[in-house]
Design a protein around this motif. Structure first.
Motif, PDB file in Angstrom:
ATOM      1  N   ARG A 153       0.832  -1.206   0.000  1.00 27.40           N
ATOM      2  CA  ARG A 153       0.000   0.000   0.000  1.00 27.40           C
ATOM      3  C   ARG A 153       0.866   1.256   0.000  1.00 27.40           C
ATOM      4  NH1 ARG A 153      -2.744  -2.729   4.096  1.00 27.40           N
ATOM      5  NH2 ARG A 153      -2.025  -1.204   5.644  1.00 27.40           N
ATOM      6  N   HIS A 154       1.945   1.230   0.795  1.00 28.73           N
ATOM      7  CA  HIS A 154       2.830   2.391   0.878  1.00 28.73           C
ATOM      8  C   HIS A 154       3.463   2.693  -0.482  1.00 28.73           C
ATOM      9  CE1 HIS A 154       5.952   5.113   2.352  1.00 28.73           C
ATOM     10  NE2 HIS A 154       6.806   4.396   1.670  1.00 28.73           N
ATOM     11  N   GLU A 155       3.881   1.667  -1.193  1.00 31.04           N
ATOM     12  CA  GLU A 155       4.555   1.890  -2.473  1.00 31.04           C
ATOM     13  C   GLU A 155       3.579   2.387  -3.540  1.00 31.04           C
ATOM     14  OE1 GLU A 155       6.334  -1.906  -2.663  1.00 31.04           O
ATOM     15  OE2 GLU A 155       8.139  -1.279  -1.578  1.00 31.04           O
ATOM     16  N   TYR A 156       2.343   1.893  -3.494  1.00 35.49           N
ATOM     17  CA  TYR A 156       1.320   2.422  -4.398  1.00 35.49           C
ATOM     18  C   TYR A 156       1.048   3.886  -4.049  1.00 35.49           C
ATOM     19  CZ  TYR A 156      -3.256   2.901  -6.693  1.00 35.49           C
ATOM     20  OH  TYR A 156      -4.328   3.329  -7.449  1.00 35.49           O
ATOM     21  N   ALA A 157       0.970   4.192  -2.761  1.00 45.28           N
ATOM     22  CA  ALA A 157       0.766   5.576  -2.335  1.00 45.28           C
ATOM     23  C   ALA A 157       1.913   6.465  -2.795  1.00 45.28           C
ATOM     24  CB  ALA A 157       0.635   5.644  -0.814  1.00 45.28           C
ATOM     25  N   SER A 158       3.125   5.944  -2.744  1.00 43.07           N
ATOM     26  CA  SER A 158       4.287   6.710  -3.191  1.00 43.07           C
ATOM     27  C   SER A 158       4.179   7.071  -4.669  1.00 43.07           C
ATOM     28  CB  SER A 158       5.567   5.906  -2.930  1.00 43.07           C
ATOM     29  OG  SER A 158       6.705   6.613  -3.371  1.00 43.07           O
ATOM     30  N   ALA A 159       3.708   6.121  -5.475  1.00 46.64           N
ATOM     31  CA  ALA A 159       3.535   6.391  -6.900  1.00 46.64           C
ATOM     32  C   ALA A 159       2.463   7.451  -7.125  1.00 46.64           C
ATOM     33  CB  ALA A 159       3.177   5.105  -7.637  1.00 46.64           C
ATOM     34  N   LEU A 160       1.356   7.350  -6.398  1.00 49.17           N
ATOM     35  CA  LEU A 160       0.300   8.350  -6.525  1.00 49.17           C
ATOM     36  C   LEU A 160       0.812   9.725  -6.095  1.00 49.17           C
ATOM     37  CD1 LEU A 160      -2.758   6.366  -5.106  1.00 49.17           C
ATOM     38  CD2 LEU A 160      -2.296   6.921  -7.495  1.00 49.17           C
ATOM     39  N   GLY A 161       1.621   9.755  -5.033  1.00 42.56           N
ATOM     40  CA  GLY A 161       2.196  11.013  -4.600  1.00 42.56           C
ATOM     41  C   GLY A 161       3.119  11.619  -5.650  1.00 42.56           C
ATOM     42  N   SER A 162       3.859  10.774  -6.340  1.00 45.54           N
ATOM     43  CA  SER A 162       4.737  11.273  -7.403  1.00 45.54           C
ATOM     44  C   SER A 162       3.925  11.866  -8.549  1.00 45.54           C
ATOM     45  CB  SER A 162       5.624  10.146  -7.920  1.00 45.54           C
ATOM     46  OG  SER A 162       6.561   9.758  -6.930  1.00 45.54           O
ATOM     47  N   ILE A 163       2.800  11.232  -8.876  1.00 46.40           N
ATOM     48  CA  ILE A 163       1.931  11.795  -9.910  1.00 46.40           C
ATOM     49  C   ILE A 163       1.398  13.147  -9.449  1.00 46.40           C
ATOM     50  CG2 ILE A 163      -0.232  11.493 -11.180  1.00 46.40           C
ATOM     51  CD1 ILE A 163       0.261   8.482 -11.095  1.00 46.40           C
ATOM     52  N   GLY A 164       1.005  13.224  -8.175  1.00 50.53           N
ATOM     53  CA  GLY A 164       0.551  14.502  -7.643  1.00 50.53           C
ATOM     54  C   GLY A 164       1.619  15.578  -7.764  1.00 50.53           C
ATOM     55  N   THR A 165       2.857  15.213  -7.496  1.00 46.33           N
ATOM     56  CA  THR A 165       3.953  16.179  -7.599  1.00 46.33           C
ATOM     57  C   THR A 165       4.137  16.678  -9.019  1.00 46.33           C
ATOM     58  OG1 THR A 165       5.100  15.197  -5.704  1.00 46.33           O
ATOM     59  CG2 THR A 165       6.429  16.504  -7.231  1.00 46.33           C
ATOM     60  N   THR A 166       4.016  15.774 -10.008  1.00 46.88           N
ATOM     61  CA  THR A 166       4.155  16.214 -11.402  1.00 46.88           C
ATOM     62  C   THR A 166       3.033  17.181 -11.777  1.00 46.88           C
ATOM     63  OG1 THR A 166       2.900  14.340 -12.304  1.00 46.88           O
ATOM     64  CG2 THR A 166       5.275  14.057 -12.041  1.00 46.88           C
ATOM     65  N   HIS A 167       1.826  16.945 -11.277  1.00 42.81           N
ATOM     66  CA  HIS A 167       0.732  17.881 -11.544  1.00 42.81           C
ATOM     67  C   HIS A 167       1.008  19.234 -10.888  1.00 42.81           C
ATOM     68  CE1 HIS A 167      -2.122  15.462 -13.772  1.00 42.81           C
ATOM     69  NE2 HIS A 167      -2.032  14.487 -12.899  1.00 42.81           N
ATOM     70  N   ALA A 168       1.510  19.211  -9.662  1.00 41.92           N
ATOM     71  CA  ALA A 168       1.812  20.468  -8.977  1.00 41.92           C
ATOM     72  C   ALA A 168       2.890  21.246  -9.718  1.00 41.92           C
ATOM     73  CB  ALA A 168       2.250  20.187  -7.541  1.00 41.92           C
ATOM     74  N   GLN A 169       3.896  20.540 -10.219  1.00 41.88           N
ATOM     75  CA  GLN A 169       4.972  21.208 -10.954  1.00 41.88           C
ATOM     76  C   GLN A 169       4.467  21.841 -12.245  1.00 41.88           C
ATOM     77  OE1 GLN A 169       7.681  17.921 -11.271  1.00 41.88           O
ATOM     78  NE2 GLN A 169       8.743  18.407  -9.354  1.00 41.88           N
ATOM     79  N   ALA A 170       3.379  21.283 -12.796  1.00 40.62           N
ATOM     80  CA  ALA A 170       2.781  21.824 -14.013  1.00 40.62           C
ATOM     81  C   ALA A 170       1.645  22.801 -13.708  1.00 40.62           C
ATOM     82  CB  ALA A 170       2.263  20.683 -14.890  1.00 40.62           C
ATOM     83  N   ALA A 171       1.538  23.207 -12.439  1.00 47.65           N
ATOM     84  CA  ALA A 171       0.515  24.163 -11.993  1.00 47.65           C
ATOM     85  C   ALA A 171      -0.900  23.630 -12.153  1.00 47.65           C
ATOM     86  CB  ALA A 171       0.673  25.505 -12.713  1.00 47.65           C
ATOM     87  N   ARG A 172      -1.055  22.303 -12.136  1.00 46.36           N
ATOM     88  CA  ARG A 172      -2.393  21.694 -12.135  1.00 46.36           C
ATOM     89  C   ARG A 172      -2.712  21.302 -10.686  1.00 46.36           C
ATOM     90  NH1 ARG A 172      -0.078  19.356 -16.936  1.00 46.36           N
ATOM     91  NH2 ARG A 172       0.530  17.512 -15.724  1.00 46.36           N
ATOM     92  N   PHE A 173      -2.998  22.309  -9.889  1.00 43.68           N
ATOM     93  CA  PHE A 173      -3.054  22.102  -8.444  1.00 43.68           C
ATOM     94  C   PHE A 173      -4.265  21.280  -8.000  1.00 43.68           C
ATOM     95  CE2 PHE A 173      -0.727  26.198  -9.006  1.00 43.68           C
ATOM     96  CZ  PHE A 173       0.522  25.697  -8.685  1.00 43.68           C
TER      97      PHE A 173
END
Length: 206
Positions: free
Chosen positions: A81-101
């Motif tokens: 579960r933690h590793e799946y959460a980590s991947a989802l968090g990384s996707i969230g970070t890419t959206h934040a970096q692209a200003a898709r908050f």
């Protein structure tokens, strides 16, 4: 990591039935590729052959999909579960970096459903909500997320500073001035810290 991803993808081909080890390691390899930028040219056809082929965004989403499959195979395994959460968090970070908050906040929330004690995810969610900036409702939720982040990891100096700044902004907005806002923020911080010590289990709603 790209070669490892191809090898684990081949192992899944040889044994198509649910195969946790190969699925799990394939997801981790793809996640490492996405984070380190080891992208292959050409083949982007799914998870075989050029398993790590495609754009960074495609590889990252592929990693999350594979890790979701691994977590489904072992739903009681906190590591999966933690590793799946980590991947989802990384996707969230890419959206934040692209200003898709808004999209970033959505992925951070999904990750927190799997890893509810991850302080960094709460801090990331708070930053996305703050940057989305849609009035008081988002500001209150961002503040609640930061308070949770600091409660989970009080040693995170960045989160502590961000929490103080958030409280100051909120107080200044409510009082209509920075001078009174500073006084209000200091009082709120003292009261909130005392409440956390008395009721450490309380979870903010946001």
């Amino acid at each position: 990591h790209a070669e490892a991803a191809a090898a684990y993808a081949h192992a899944r081909e040889l044994r198509p039935q649910p195969y946790y080890e190969a699925t799990h390691h394939l997801g981790l390899a793809l996640l490492a590729v996405a984070r380190q930028g080891e992208f292959q040219d050409g083949d982007t056809d799914g998870e075989t052959g050029g398993a790590a082929g495609g754009s960074p965004r495609e590889v990252l989403h592929r990693a999350a999909s594979v890790l979701r499959q691994a977590a489904a195979m072992r739903p009681a395994d906190p590591t999966a579960r933690h590793e799946y959460a980590s991947a989802l968090g990384s996707i969230g970070t890419t959206h934040a970096q692209a200003a898709r908050f808004a999209d970033a906040a959505r992925y951070f929330r999904r990750a927190l459903l799997l890893a509810p004690t991850n302080a960094q995810l709460y801090r990331s969610l708070a930053n996305a909500l703050h940057d989305e900036g849609r009035g008081g409702r988002h500001a209150a939720r961002a503040l609640a997320a930061l308070e949770t982040a600091v409660r989970l990891d009080p040693s995170d100096a960045h989160a502590v500073n961000e929490l103080r700044a958030a409280r100051l902004r909120r107080a200044a907005t409510r009082t209509g001035g920075w001078s009174r806002g500073i006084e209000q923020a200091v009082r709120a911080e003292v009261d909130a810290d005392a409440a956390v010590r008395v009721r450490p289990q309380a979870e903010p709603a946001f």
